[in-house]
Write a protein that holds these residues in place. Structure first.
Motif, PDB file in Angstrom:
ATOM      1  N   SER A  77       1.003  -0.937  -0.058  1.00 34.32           N
ATOM      2  CA  SER A  77       0.269   0.109  -0.012  1.00 34.32           C
ATOM      3  C   SER A  77       0.700   1.389   0.421  1.00 34.32           C
ATOM      4  O   SER A  77       0.542   2.283  -0.129  1.00 34.32           O
ATOM      5  N   ILE A  78       2.179   1.131   0.397  1.00 34.40           N
ATOM      6  CA  ILE A  78       3.093   2.393   0.425  1.00 34.40           C
ATOM      7  C   ILE A  78       3.882   2.104  -0.690  1.00 34.40           C
ATOM      8  O   ILE A  78       4.869   2.733  -0.522  1.00 34.40           O
ATOM      9  N   THR A  79       3.964   1.522  -1.329  1.00 30.87           N
ATOM     10  CA  THR A  79       5.659   1.116  -1.820  1.00 30.87           C
ATOM     11  C   THR A  79       5.033   1.315  -3.414  1.00 30.87           C
ATOM     12  O   THR A  79       4.153   0.676  -4.413  1.00 30.87           O
ATOM     13  N   ASP A  80       5.820   2.593  -3.973  1.00 30.10           N
ATOM     14  CA  ASP A  80       5.729   1.695  -5.546  1.00 30.10           C
ATOM     15  C   ASP A  80       6.565   0.629  -6.547  1.00 30.10           C
ATOM     16  O   ASP A  80       7.246   0.341  -6.063  1.00 30.10           O
ATOM     17  N   PRO A  81       5.083  -0.082  -7.120  1.00 28.97           N
ATOM     18  CA  PRO A  81       5.673  -1.727  -7.334  1.00 28.97           C
ATOM     19  C   PRO A  81       6.430  -1.644  -8.085  1.00 28.97           C
ATOM     20  O   PRO A  81       6.659  -2.771  -8.342  1.00 28.97           O
ATOM     21  N   LEU A  82       7.013  -0.604  -9.278  1.00 27.88           N
ATOM     22  CA  LEU A  82       7.865  -0.736 -10.005  1.00 27.88           C
ATOM     23  C   LEU A  82       9.611   0.055  -9.198  1.00 27.88           C
ATOM     24  O   LEU A  82      10.064  -1.485 -10.084  1.00 27.88           O
ATOM     25  N   THR A  83       9.184   0.647  -8.933  1.00 26.34           N
ATOM     26  CA  THR A  83      10.321   0.831  -8.357  1.00 26.34           C
ATOM     27  C   THR A  83      11.425  -0.434  -7.045  1.00 26.34           C
ATOM     28  O   THR A  83      12.044   0.647  -6.718  1.00 26.34           O
ATOM     29  N   GLY A  84       9.945   0.450  -6.231  1.00 27.90           N
ATOM     30  CA  GLY A  84      10.071  -0.064  -4.275  1.00 27.90           C
ATOM     31  C   GLY A  84      10.586   0.919  -4.052  1.00 27.90           C
ATOM     32  O   GLY A  84       9.969   0.802  -2.743  1.00 27.90           O
ATOM     33  N   ALA A  85      10.582   2.126  -4.054  1.00 26.07           N
ATOM     34  CA  ALA A  85      10.389   3.505  -3.471  1.00 26.07           C
ATOM     35  C   ALA A  85       9.152   3.603  -2.605  1.00 26.07           C
ATOM     36  O   ALA A  85       8.061   2.580  -3.491  1.00 26.07           O
ATOM     37  N   PHE A  86       8.940   4.801  -1.894  1.00 24.75           N
ATOM     38  CA  PHE A  86       7.920   5.004  -1.478  1.00 24.75           C
ATOM     39  C   PHE A  86       6.992   5.392  -2.374  1.00 24.75           C
ATOM     40  O   PHE A  86       7.357   6.094  -3.730  1.00 24.75           O
ATOM     41  N   ASN A  87       5.181   5.729  -2.131  1.00 28.60           N
ATOM     42  CA  ASN A  87       4.408   6.195  -3.134  1.00 28.60           C
ATOM     43  C   ASN A  87       4.182   7.349  -3.273  1.00 28.60           C
ATOM     44  O   ASN A  87       4.566   7.997  -1.875  1.00 28.60           O
ATOM     45  N   TYR A  88       3.352   8.073  -3.451  1.00 22.08           N
ATOM     46  CA  TYR A  88       2.734   9.241  -3.313  1.00 22.08           C
ATOM     47  C   TYR A  88       2.206   9.570  -2.291  1.00 22.08           C
ATOM     48  O   TYR A  88       2.202  10.699  -1.529  1.00 22.08           O
ATOM     49  N   GLU A 129      13.306   0.951 -16.487  1.00 23.83           N
ATOM     50  CA  GLU A 129      14.650   0.073 -16.208  1.00 23.83           C
ATOM     51  C   GLU A 129      15.747   1.523 -15.430  1.00 23.83           C
ATOM     52  O   GLU A 129      16.126   1.281 -14.579  1.00 23.83           O
ATOM     53  N   ALA A 130      15.700   2.699 -16.553  1.00 24.52           N
ATOM     54  CA  ALA A 130      15.963   3.509 -16.211  1.00 24.52           C
ATOM     55  C   ALA A 130      15.902   4.205 -14.798  1.00 24.52           C
ATOM     56  O   ALA A 130      15.840   5.048 -13.445  1.00 24.52           O
ATOM     57  N   VAL A 135      16.524   5.091  -8.769  1.00 22.74           N
ATOM     58  CA  VAL A 135      16.058   4.744  -7.521  1.00 22.74           C
ATOM     59  C   VAL A 135      17.389   4.044  -6.608  1.00 22.74           C
ATOM     60  O   VAL A 135      17.874   4.442  -5.195  1.00 22.74           O
ATOM     61  N   ARG A 136      17.496   3.305  -7.337  1.00 17.44           N
ATOM     62  CA  ARG A 136      19.208   2.039  -7.166  1.00 17.44           C
ATOM     63  C   ARG A 136      19.723   3.218  -6.534  1.00 17.44           C
ATOM     64  O   ARG A 136      20.725   2.846  -5.463  1.00 17.44           O
ATOM     65  N   ILE A 137      20.542   4.240  -7.101  1.00 16.12           N
ATOM     66  CA  ILE A 137      21.388   4.440  -6.832  1.00 16.12           C
ATOM     67  C   ILE A 137      20.844   6.426  -6.208  1.00 16.12           C
ATOM     68  O   ILE A 137      21.874   6.140  -5.125  1.00 16.12           O
ATOM     69  N   ALA A 138      20.427   6.124  -5.861  1.00 20.94           N
ATOM     70  CA  ALA A 138      19.565   7.426  -4.248  1.00 20.94           C
ATOM     71  C   ALA A 138      20.288   6.769  -3.633  1.00 20.94           C
ATOM     72  O   ALA A 138      20.776   7.474  -2.940  1.00 20.94           O
TER      73      ALA A 138
END
Length: 217
Positions: A77-88, A129-130, A135-138
Motif C-alpha cells: 500500500s505504501i510502495t511504488d510497484p515498479l521501483t520499490g520506492a515509497f509511493n505518492y 529500467e532507468a 531509485v537504486r542509485i539514490a
C-alpha cells in the motif's frame, strides 16, 4: 524499501485471541475436571494438556501468519510497484509526520530530463529500467535513514534527514552516477520547511525551483 523508514501497523489479534481463550479454558477445565485425572500419571498428564498445547501453538501460528500478511499488504500500500520506492501517498504521510514533529530535513524534487524522448527511442522497458536505476542509485548514495519516493511518472522526491553531506552535493552525486549509467540528466529543486508549510506548499516550492533550474539548461 528501507525498513528503518517503515512503521508497520500492529498485528491482527485473532491468533492471540485463540491463545488467551485457550488459557482461560485451561483454567476453567482444571478447576472443574482436575479430579478426573491422575496428574501423577504421565498418560493422564499428556491427555489433559496436549489438546490445549496444540490449540495454543495453533493460535501463535495464526498470529504470526496474520502479522506477516498484514505487513506485506501494508508494504504494497505504501510502495511504488515498479521501483520499490515509497509511493505518492506514503510520501505525503512522511512529510506530514516530519512537519508535525518539527523535524529538520531537506526536500529535493527531481525530474528526469528528456525522459519521454528516451522512452520513445529506447522503448518503455528501457524507460522502466532507468526509473528503477535512479531509485537504486539514490538509495545507494543517501543511505537507509533517508527517503526516496516516486512522485509520479519520471518525478521523484528525496528527503534528507540524516546525512553528513550538503544536499546539493548529494543530489549532484546522484545526477552524475545516473547520467553515467543511463545517459540521462536530471533537474531538481531543493528546499527546507518553513513556518506554516504543509506537504503541498513544501513540494510546490521545490517543484517550482526545479522548473526554474530546468529552464536554465
Amino acid at each position: 524499501m528501507d525498513r528503518e523508514n517503515i512503521k508497520f501497523p500492529g498485528a491482527p489479534h485473532f491468533g492471540l485471541f485463540i491463545v488467551y481463550a485457550s488459557l482461560i479454558t485451561i483454567g476453567v477445565f482444571l478447576i472443574e475436571n482436575a479430579f478426573r485425572f491422575d496428574l501423577t500419571n504421565t498418560w493422564d498428564v499428556v491427555r489433559f494438556f496436549l489438546p490445549f498445547l496444540l490449540l495454543i501453538s495453533f493460535g501463535f501460528y495464526l498470529w504470526k501468519k496474520q502479522r506477516e500478511i498484514n505487513n506485506t499488504l501494508y508494504l504494497f500500500s505504501i510502495t511504488d510497484p515498479l521501483t520499490g520506492a515509497f509511493n505518492y501517498l506514503a510520501l505525503f504521510q512522511k512529510i506530514d509526520n516530519f512537519l508535525e514533529n518539527d523535524a529538520d530535513f531537506t526536500l529535493i524534487f527531481i525530474d528526469i530530463d528528456g525522459f519521454k524522448k528516451y522512452n520513445d527511442n529506447k522503448g518503455h522497458i528501457a524507460g522502466n529500467e532507468a526509473l528503477v536505476e535512479f531509485v537504486r542509485i539514490a538509495r545507494e548514495i543517501i543511505g537507509e535513514n533517508n527517503i526516496v519516493a516516486r512522485f509520479g511518472g519520471d518525478e521523484f522526491v528525496i528527503i534528507l534527514k540524516d546525512i553528513d553531506d550538503e544536499p546539493a552535493n548529494v543530489i549532484q552525486k546522484i545526477a552524475e552516477k545516473f547520467n553515467l549509467t543511463t545517459g540521462l540528466k536530471i533537474s531538481y529543486g531543493i528546499t527546507k520547511p518553513r513556518k506554516g508549510d504543509t506537504e503541498s506548499t513544501l513540494i510546490h516550492r521545490a517543484d517550482s525551483q526545479m522548473y526554474k533550474n530546468k529552464r536554465k539548461i
